[in-house]
Design a protein around this motif. Structure first.
Motif, short mmCIF file in Angstrom:
data_model
loop_
_atom_site.label_atom_id
_atom_site.label_comp_id
_atom_site.label_asym_id
_atom_site.label_seq_id
_atom_site.Cartn_x
_atom_site.Cartn_y
_atom_site.Cartn_z
N THR A 25 0.94 -1.17 0.08
CA THR A 25 0.06 0.12 0.00
C THR A 25 0.89 1.32 0.16
O THR A 25 0.50 2.25 -0.68
N ALA A 26 1.99 1.19 0.65
CA ALA A 26 2.84 2.41 0.88
C ALA A 26 3.37 2.82 -0.83
O ALA A 26 3.67 3.96 -0.80
N GLU A 27 3.51 1.84 -1.56
CA GLU A 27 3.94 2.07 -3.08
C GLU A 27 3.17 3.09 -3.57
O GLU A 27 3.64 4.07 -4.48
N LEU A 28 1.74 3.40 -3.38
CA LEU A 28 0.93 4.18 -3.76
C LEU A 28 1.16 5.56 -3.62
O LEU A 28 0.80 6.49 -4.17
N PHE A 29 2.02 5.81 -2.56
CA PHE A 29 2.29 7.23 -2.05
C PHE A 29 3.73 7.64 -2.51
O PHE A 29 4.34 8.49 -2.01
N ILE A 30 4.45 6.71 -3.38
CA ILE A 30 5.90 7.03 -3.70
C ILE A 30 5.87 7.23 -5.25
O ILE A 30 5.95 8.27 -5.41
N ASP A 31 6.10 6.21 -6.21
CA ASP A 31 6.30 6.38 -7.50
C ASP A 31 5.31 6.96 -8.05
O ASP A 31 5.35 8.12 -8.87
N PRO A 32 3.83 6.67 -7.82
CA PRO A 32 2.76 7.39 -8.64
C PRO A 32 2.96 9.01 -8.32
O PRO A 32 2.80 10.01 -9.45
N VAL A 33 3.01 9.12 -7.18
CA VAL A 33 3.21 10.62 -6.71
C VAL A 33 4.24 11.24 -7.18
O VAL A 33 4.18 12.49 -7.87
N ALA A 34 5.72 10.87 -7.26
CA ALA A 34 6.85 11.37 -7.76
C ALA A 34 6.70 11.53 -9.09
O ALA A 34 7.14 12.55 -9.72
N LEU A 35 6.41 10.56 -10.08
CA LEU A 35 6.29 10.78 -11.28
C LEU A 35 5.33 11.64 -11.74
O LEU A 35 5.68 12.25 -12.81
N SER A 36 4.39 11.69 -11.33
CA SER A 36 3.24 12.66 -11.61
C SER A 36 3.75 14.25 -11.54
O SER A 36 3.50 14.91 -12.27
N ALA A 37 4.30 14.17 -10.35
CA ALA A 37 5.03 15.55 -9.91
C ALA A 37 6.07 16.01 -11.05
O ALA A 37 6.14 17.20 -11.57
N ILE A 38 6.73 14.88 -11.48
CA ILE A 38 7.94 15.31 -12.41
C ILE A 38 7.27 15.80 -13.74
O ILE A 38 7.75 16.48 -14.30
N THR A 39 6.42 14.84 -14.13
CA THR A 39 5.61 15.31 -15.44
C THR A 39 5.08 16.69 -15.51
O THR A 39 4.95 17.20 -16.60
N ARG A 40 4.55 16.95 -14.22
CA ARG A 40 3.91 18.31 -14.21
C ARG A 40 4.80 19.39 -14.10
O ARG A 40 4.44 20.31 -14.65
N LEU A 41 5.94 19.22 -13.10
CA LEU A 41 6.82 20.31 -13.16
C LEU A 41 7.77 20.66 -14.53
O LEU A 41 7.81 21.72 -14.94
N ASN A 42 8.33 19.40 -15.07
CA ASN A 42 8.79 19.31 -16.48
C ASN A 42 9.80 20.67 -16.54
O ASN A 42 9.53 21.44 -17.56
N PRO A 43 10.88 20.81 -15.61
CA PRO A 43 11.74 22.00 -15.95
C PRO A 43 12.55 21.78 -17.42
O PRO A 43 12.89 20.90 -17.47
N GLN A 44 12.46 22.95 -18.05
CA GLN A 44 13.20 22.98 -19.42
C GLN A 44 12.78 21.87 -20.33
O GLN A 44 13.74 21.45 -21.16
#
Length: 486
Positions: free
Chosen positions: A387-406
């Motif tokens: 269950t802990a996984e749901l708060f790690i990769d999906p959250v981090a990858l979603s944030a990275i694709t949203r932030l998209n620096p440069q």
């Protein structure tokens, strides 16, 4: 959640991710047992090769991410990766008295994973350019779908291996990947708006060869090199070199980006640290915890002995069940204009990880009495960790694709995979080696008690570290509470 609010390509992308999870985790559930039981490797040798494979699997996505950004695009990269993994699992199913086919198969899968893993997540991110509000729930749905595959694969591949042989179990994993690719290709029209192949860049020549020819040559050389790296256990050196290149890339981004993009990069660096710590301990499920179950767990129910590989399904089942609740939670909070910060979500994952290892530590403690114990507490602990996984990769990858620096989403997502995947798996193998039992048989009562004691010491150390990291995570969340990207 209504699927009508999601892009049409989501179904096809989730399908190929589901079968990719099926193929990878089906093979992974068998690998450590295959190395120790079939190939008769010592614990130390098996952990080293297992760690080399699982770490190199996450090295190649940084190269695959770069190739996707510059040449192939995410859609084509997913296809190339799928084909390579299908071939790799096919080679893995070949019965052989030598280790050459083993190294060749693992090398093919590693290369395929490089093209597939982060680029499939980036492709998903492309689908939400005009539907930002559904992005978070879409990534959660993707993660749930993938884990349906990883929940089924240890059971089906484990049963096939126990009934008809290891090669059948490995072959079944490849069939799953082939099914996923077929479903993905059938939905081609739903990916018409995503970025395609950069033909001009591929046709450009350097040193007398077109860039596509250099890509093919590089792929062949990479597979041969990986075979030697696996055989000689050079993963640590490769990881060090790739990490240095990645660090150079990050530093160059810092030098050329705006002040706003620097804040985004700082956020992503936090995500990488959290992800690395989490996965270094989570990946014990396929190594030290798997052998702990095999040696110290009483897995008999009603006269039927549950194959050890079956327990690899607990983690993804937890993701599926917990994922439905988490997806609903994010949507409910969004409807009330309540936003949970990324660091808070990551800390929720660390809390569940800590609770999970507390129960696994308890299970090992109980096994120290007679050498065996019930799998109840371990099962619950694995469920918490899943269950802990749901708060790690999906959250981090979603944030990275949203932030998209440069505009470096693919590269940064791949670097995240390098840290939370490759580096974490390399660390995980070294952590697991602390529980190696190479001093003799583990069949007698005294040997089983000794094994349980050693496993308990390792799991207890992990528990203490997760407690410290959780405290630091809470402090970091409080410190950055006013920063929107954190």
């Amino acid at each position: 959640m209504q699927l009508s609010s999601q892009p049409k390509g989501l179904v096809h992308l989730v399908a190929v991710q589901m079968w990719e999870f099926f193929s990878y985790y089906g093979m992974r559930a068998l690998l450590i047992l295959y190395l120790t039981d079939k190939l008769l490797m010592s614990d130390t040798q098996a952990y080293a090769l297992y760690g080399a494979y699982t770490s190199l699997v996450y090295v190649t996505p940084i190269i695959g991410g770069y190739i996707a950004d510059k040449y192939l695009g995410n859609y084509c990269s997913v296809i190339v990766g799928s084909i390579l993994m299908i071939i790799g699992h096919g080679v893995m199913s070949i019965t052989s008295d030598t280790h050459i086919t083993l190294y060749a198969a693992l090398a093919l899968i590693i290369c395929g994973y490089g093209f597939f893993k982060t680029n499939s997540s980036c492709l998903l991110g492309e689908l939400y350019k005009k539907n930002e509000s559904a992005r978070e729930s879409g990534f959660s749905l993707s993660y749930i779908g993938g884990n349906i595959g990883s929940a089924l694969s240890p059971i089906l591949c484990g049963y096939a291996a126990s009934q008809w042989g290891w090669h059948v179990g490995f072959g079944l994993a490849g069939i799953g990947m082939f099914i996923g690719l077929c479903i993905f290709l059938s939905g081609k029209r739903n990916f018409a708006q995503v970025e395609g192949i950069k033909t001009q860049a591929l046709l450009t020549k350097s040193a007398g060869l077109s860039h596509w020819q250099w890509l093919v040559l590089g792929l062949v050389m990479s597979m041969v090199g990986l075979m030697f790296a696996l055989q000689e256990l050079w993963a640590g050196y490769i990881l060090a070199a790739i990490s240095l290149i990645s660090l150079t890339k990050i530093l160059s981004l810092y030098k050329t980006c705006s002040a706003e993009d620097k804040k985004k990069l700082n956020s992503i660096m936090y995500f990488m640290v959290f992800g690395t710590v989490f996965w270094a301990f989570d990946q014990q499920g396929g190594s030290s915890i798997s052998l702990f179950i095999d040696r110290n767990m009483d897995t008999t129910i009603g006269g039927y002995e549950i194959p050890t590989a079956f327990f690899q399904s607990i983690n993804p089942v937890a993701v599926i069940i917990g994922g439905l609740a988490v997806t609903w939670l994010w949507k409910a909070l969004a409807s009330k204009s309540i936003s949970v910060k990324t660091l808070t979500k990551l800390n929720m994952g660390l809390l569940l990880l800590t609770a999970g290892f507390a129960l696994i530590m308890l299970s090992a403690k109980l096994a120290m009495a007679t050498g065996h114990t019930t799998f109840l507490w371990l099962l619950i602990g694995l469920f918490f960790i899943g269950t802990a996984e749901l708060f790690i990769d999906p959250v981090a990858l979603s944030a990275i694709t949203r932030l998209n620096p440069q505009g470096s989403t693919g590269t940064l997502a791949a670097i995240y995979m390098l840290a939370s995947g490759s580096l974490a798996n390399y660390l995980a193998a070294n952590i697991a080696s602390m529980a190696s039992l190479d001093s003799g048989t583990t069949n007698s009562a005294m040997d089983l008690i000794s094994a349980a004691t050693q496993y308990h010491q390792v799991f207890q150390s992990i528990f203490y570290v997760t407690m410290v990291v959780l405290i630091l995570g809470v402090f970091a969340a409080f410190k950055h509470r006013h920063e929107p990207d954190m």
